[in-house]
Design an enzyme around this catalytic site. Structure first.
Site, PDB file in Angstrom:
ATOM      1  N   HIS A 296       1.749  -1.101  -9.863  1.00  0.00           N
ATOM      2  CA  HIS A 296       1.240  -2.149 -10.759  1.00  0.00           C
ATOM      3  C   HIS A 296       0.417  -3.207 -10.031  1.00  0.00           C
ATOM      4  O   HIS A 296      -0.328  -3.940 -10.665  1.00  0.00           O
ATOM      5  CB  HIS A 296       2.431  -2.817 -11.457  1.00  0.00           C
ATOM      6  CG  HIS A 296       3.449  -3.317 -10.469  1.00  0.00           C
ATOM      7  ND1 HIS A 296       4.333  -2.463  -9.832  1.00  0.00           N
ATOM      8  CD2 HIS A 296       3.687  -4.548  -9.968  1.00  0.00           C
ATOM      9  CE1 HIS A 296       5.088  -3.163  -8.998  1.00  0.00           C
ATOM     10  NE2 HIS A 296       4.714  -4.429  -9.057  1.00  0.00           N
TER      11      HIS A 296
ATOM     12  N   CYS B 102      -1.694  -0.180  -3.608  1.00  0.00           N
ATOM     13  CA  CYS B 102      -0.616  -1.038  -4.107  1.00  0.00           C
ATOM     14  C   CYS B 102      -1.065  -2.472  -3.848  1.00  0.00           C
ATOM     15  O   CYS B 102      -2.226  -2.706  -3.501  1.00  0.00           O
ATOM     16  CB  CYS B 102       0.738  -0.688  -3.485  1.00  0.00           C
ATOM     17  SG  CYS B 102       0.967  -1.066  -1.749  1.00  0.00           S
TER      18      CYS B 102
ATOM     19  N   GLY C 131      -1.220  -2.631  -0.046  1.00  0.00           N
ATOM     20  CA  GLY C 131      -1.556  -1.348   0.570  1.00  0.00           C
ATOM     21  C   GLY C 131      -0.536  -0.906   1.603  1.00  0.00           C
ATOM     22  O   GLY C 131      -0.561   0.243   2.058  1.00  0.00           O
ATOM     23  N   ILE C 132       0.369  -1.795   1.964  1.00  0.00           N
ATOM     24  CA  ILE C 132       1.282  -1.511   3.086  1.00  0.00           C
ATOM     25  C   ILE C 132       2.410  -0.558   2.673  1.00  0.00           C
ATOM     26  O   ILE C 132       2.632   0.476   3.306  1.00  0.00           O
ATOM     27  CB  ILE C 132       1.857  -2.823   3.660  1.00  0.00           C
ATOM     28  CG1 ILE C 132       0.733  -3.673   4.254  1.00  0.00           C
ATOM     29  CG2 ILE C 132       2.921  -2.531   4.712  1.00  0.00           C
ATOM     30  CD1 ILE C 132       1.143  -5.098   4.623  1.00  0.00           C
TER      31      ILE C 132
ATOM     32  N   HIS D 140     -11.829   9.332  14.193  1.00  0.00           N
ATOM     33  CA  HIS D 140     -10.808   9.397  15.249  1.00  0.00           C
ATOM     34  C   HIS D 140      -9.471   9.936  14.771  1.00  0.00           C
ATOM     35  O   HIS D 140      -8.745  10.545  15.542  1.00  0.00           O
ATOM     36  CB  HIS D 140     -10.570   7.997  15.841  1.00  0.00           C
ATOM     37  CG  HIS D 140     -11.705   7.507  16.671  1.00  0.00           C
ATOM     38  ND1 HIS D 140     -11.579   6.453  17.563  1.00  0.00           N
ATOM     39  CD2 HIS D 140     -12.997   7.910  16.757  1.00  0.00           C
ATOM     40  CE1 HIS D 140     -12.749   6.238  18.158  1.00  0.00           C
ATOM     41  NE2 HIS D 140     -13.628   7.106  17.679  1.00  0.00           N
TER      42      HIS D 140
ATOM     43  N   ARG E 100     -11.674  14.939  22.030  1.00  0.00           N
ATOM     44  CA  ARG E 100     -10.507  14.267  22.622  1.00  0.00           C
ATOM     45  C   ARG E 100      -9.521  13.753  21.568  1.00  0.00           C
ATOM     46  O   ARG E 100      -8.363  13.492  21.876  1.00  0.00           O
ATOM     47  CB  ARG E 100     -10.958  13.115  23.523  1.00  0.00           C
ATOM     48  CG  ARG E 100     -11.490  11.898  22.786  1.00  0.00           C
ATOM     49  CD  ARG E 100     -12.056  10.858  23.739  1.00  0.00           C
ATOM     50  NE  ARG E 100     -12.353   9.596  23.107  1.00  0.00           N
ATOM     51  CZ  ARG E 100     -13.450   9.337  22.394  1.00  0.00           C
ATOM     52  NH1 ARG E 100     -14.358  10.302  22.209  1.00  0.00           N
ATOM     53  NH2 ARG E 100     -13.662   8.144  21.883  1.00  0.00           N
TER      54      ARG E 100
HETATM   55  C1  RB5 Z   1       4.589  -5.070  -5.649  1.00  0.00           C
HETATM   56  O1  RB5 Z   1       4.820  -6.364  -6.073  1.00  0.00           O
HETATM   57  C2  RB5 Z   1       4.220  -5.051  -4.169  1.00  0.00           C
HETATM   58  O2  RB5 Z   1       5.344  -5.286  -3.402  1.00  0.00           O
HETATM   59  C3  RB5 Z   1       3.590  -3.735  -3.809  1.00  0.00           C
HETATM   60  O3  RB5 Z   1       2.462  -3.524  -4.604  1.00  0.00           O
HETATM   61  C4  RB5 Z   1       3.091  -3.610  -2.385  1.00  0.00           C
HETATM   62  O4  RB5 Z   1       2.330  -4.702  -2.007  1.00  0.00           O
HETATM   63  C5  RB5 Z   1       4.105  -3.237  -1.377  1.00  0.00           C
HETATM   64  O5  RB5 Z   1       3.822  -3.017  -0.202  1.00  0.00           O
END
Ligand code: RB5
Length: 148
Positions: free
Chosen positions: A12, A68, A71-72, A101, A135
């Site tokens: 979301h 997300c 993005g993490i 790479h 490489r």
């Molecule tokens: C959702 O609120 C948020 O935690 C998710 O989208 C993301 O950032 C998690 O890494």
């Protein structure tokens, strides 16, 4: 850039950017496998990272795009699959290097971190750049075989 089947999934935190990118990628001639989420409800990003990883693993798409809020979280989820090399990208140089790479097969964006124009440019670089091999090949091979 050759037309490809691109799987795309999000939570979301990045629905608007995902919808923008689906329209953009289709306009470039790509086939899209949209794995959701397609409504505003709060969902768990690992579920969508895993869905996309499974789709690539099973040959349903050649490349992936995940989104997300940051993005993490969704990167961490997808990278738990040895077949996936998901690169969280914030600029065009990173997008290009992720291919040259790292032979990345998934590009990841944070819907709260990057705007649609830069996202398009990063996506273009990712989809049009080849892996350099040489490489880098042995290093990428090691990513699929971590010591246990
Ligand atoms: C959702 O609120 C948020 O935690 C998710 O989208 C993301 O950032 C998690 O890494």
């Amino acid at each position: 850039m050759p037309s490809q089947t691109i799987a795309i999934a999000n939570d979301h935190g990045a629905l608007a950017l995902k919808e923008h990118m689906v329209t953009y990628l289709k306009s470039k001639g790509h086939k899209i496998l949209d794995l959701g989420v397609n409504g505003p409800e709060s969902v768990d990003y690992p579920d969508f990272g895993y869905k996309l990883a499974e789709a690539l693993k099973n040959g349903k798409a050649t490349r992936g795009m995940l989104l997300c809020g940051s993005g993490i979280g969704i990167s961490i989820a997808a990278n738990r699959f040895s077949e996936i090399r998901a690169a969280l990208v914030h600029d065009v140089t990173g997008a290009r290097l992720s291919r040259e790479h790292n032979d990345a097969n998934v590009i990841v964006f944070g819907g709260r971190m990057i705007g649609p124009d830069l996202c398009q440019e990063c996506s273009d670089a990712f989809l049009s750049t080849s892996f350099e091999g040489g490489r880098h090949q042995g290093r990428v091979d090691k990513l699929s075989n971590p010591p246990v």
